[in-house]
Design an enzyme around this catalytic site. Sequence first.
Site, PDB file in Angstrom:
ATOM      1  CD  GLU A 172     -33.335 -11.706  36.401  1.00 49.23           C
ATOM      2  OE1 GLU A 172     -34.292 -11.160  36.969  1.00 49.23           O
ATOM      3  OE2 GLU A 172     -32.348 -11.073  35.977  1.00 49.23           O
ATOM      4  CG  ASP A 173     -38.217  -9.749  37.536  1.00 51.52           C
ATOM      5  OD1 ASP A 173     -37.099  -9.987  37.046  1.00 51.52           O
ATOM      6  OD2 ASP A 173     -38.636  -8.589  37.685  1.00 51.52           O
ATOM      7  NE  ARG A 187     -39.307  -2.701  42.562  1.00 51.53           N
ATOM      8  CZ  ARG A 187     -38.521  -2.930  41.507  1.00 51.53           C
ATOM      9  NH1 ARG A 187     -38.649  -4.059  40.836  1.00 51.53           N
ATOM     10  NH2 ARG A 187     -37.626  -2.060  41.117  1.00 51.53           N
ATOM     11  CG  ASP A 204     -36.949  -7.315  27.739  1.00 52.38           C
ATOM     12  OD1 ASP A 204     -37.022  -7.509  26.530  1.00 52.38           O
ATOM     13  OD2 ASP A 204     -37.402  -6.287  28.282  1.00 52.38           O
ATOM     14  CG  PHE A 258     -43.947  -1.663  30.646  1.00 52.60           C
ATOM     15  CD1 PHE A 258     -42.628  -1.361  30.326  1.00 52.60           C
ATOM     16  CD2 PHE A 258     -44.346  -1.578  31.978  1.00 52.60           C
ATOM     17  CE1 PHE A 258     -41.722  -0.972  31.319  1.00 52.60           C
ATOM     18  CE2 PHE A 258     -43.455  -1.195  32.973  1.00 52.60           C
ATOM     19  CZ  PHE A 258     -42.137  -0.893  32.638  1.00 52.60           C
TER      20      PHE A 258
HETATM   21  C1  PRP Z   1     -35.210  -6.644  34.801  1.00 58.78           C
HETATM   22  C2  PRP Z   1     -35.233  -8.130  35.162  1.00 58.78           C
HETATM   23  C3  PRP Z   1     -33.946  -8.656  34.606  1.00 58.78           C
HETATM   24  C4  PRP Z   1     -33.689  -7.753  33.416  1.00 58.78           C
HETATM   25  C5  PRP Z   1     -34.110  -8.466  32.169  1.00 58.78           C
HETATM   26  O1  PRP Z   1     -34.571  -5.930  35.814  1.00 58.78           O
HETATM   27  O2  PRP Z   1     -35.326  -8.335  36.550  1.00 58.78           O
HETATM   28  O3  PRP Z   1     -32.890  -8.573  35.537  1.00 58.78           O
HETATM   29  O4  PRP Z   1     -34.478  -6.564  33.576  1.00 58.78           O
HETATM   30  O5  PRP Z   1     -33.785  -7.716  31.033  1.00 58.78           O
HETATM   31  P1  PRP Z   1     -32.831  -8.267  29.882  1.00 58.78           P
HETATM   32  O6  PRP Z   1     -33.196  -9.717  29.621  1.00 58.78           O
HETATM   33  O7  PRP Z   1     -33.174  -7.385  28.718  1.00 58.78           O
HETATM   34  O8  PRP Z   1     -31.416  -8.112  30.322  1.00 58.78           O
HETATM   35  P2  PRP Z   1     -34.694  -4.339  35.974  1.00 58.78           P
HETATM   36  O9  PRP Z   1     -33.578  -3.686  35.215  1.00 58.78           O
HETATM   37  O10 PRP Z   1     -36.084  -3.928  35.608  1.00 58.78           O
HETATM   38  O11 PRP Z   1     -34.406  -4.113  37.523  1.00 58.78           O
HETATM   39  P3  PRP Z   1     -35.279  -4.534  38.821  1.00 58.78           P
HETATM   40  O12 PRP Z   1     -35.280  -6.055  38.891  1.00 58.78           O
HETATM   41  O13 PRP Z   1     -34.547  -3.934  39.968  1.00 58.78           O
HETATM   42  O14 PRP Z   1     -36.672  -3.988  38.634  1.00 58.78           O
END
Ligand code: PRP
Length: 182
Positions: free
Chosen positions: A105-106, A171, A109, A158
């Site tokens: 994961e990136d 990105r 949260d 953010f």
């Molecule tokens: C982000 C990230 C995780 C998620 C984390 O994805 O890549 O998958 O949010 O959030 P959480 O811990 O609160 O569940 P995003 O919805 O921004 O989609 P993307 O990767 O396509 O930008």
Amino acid sequence: MVSSRPAEPPRPTRVLISEAEIRARVEEIGQDLARDYANENPVMVGVLKGALVFVADLIRATTIDVTMDFMALSSYGGETRSSGVVKVTSDLSLPIEDRHVLLVEDIIDTGRTVSYLKRNLETRHPKSVRLCSLLDKIERREVEVEIDYLGFTIPNVFVVGYGLDYAGLYRNLPYIATLEPS
Ligand code: PRP
């Protein structure tokens, strides 16, 4: 087709984690993976879209054999992904039964997305599922998540860049930056 973008998007102004810092930390994680998964040929599962850049660098920072795959998710009914109510829009292309899986994961949260994903992957009977995340926004955590390999802990701000976006933008930045309101 070029999708529409906000007229005056906030700009990334302050570098929080530099390109060099990211590179050094990715190298270290690559070495940790080589040590922990020697001869195991793990499947690295990147979560689209944010993890794409991290996965691309991570596979080149490790010397062992790895298999790469991806999953894409969307939210149900307009909920944000942070509700944890997610739908798999593109599934793995490979079976993972009896394989060691590293979920990449990136950012973590609330922890809800990854918590859902881990449960989803476990139903396919892999040998193991571990989690690697570039960023951890730990102040926002709502469900407990064990991160096995972590790049950086960040404050509750953010961030964009290195795969992370604001309305689809930024990105491609090679560093992690905070956004300044427009
Ligand atoms: C982000 C990230 C995780 C998620 C984390 O994805 O890549 O998958 O949010 O959030 P959480 O811990 O609160 O569940 P995003 O919805 O921004 O989609 P993307 O990767 O396509 O930008």
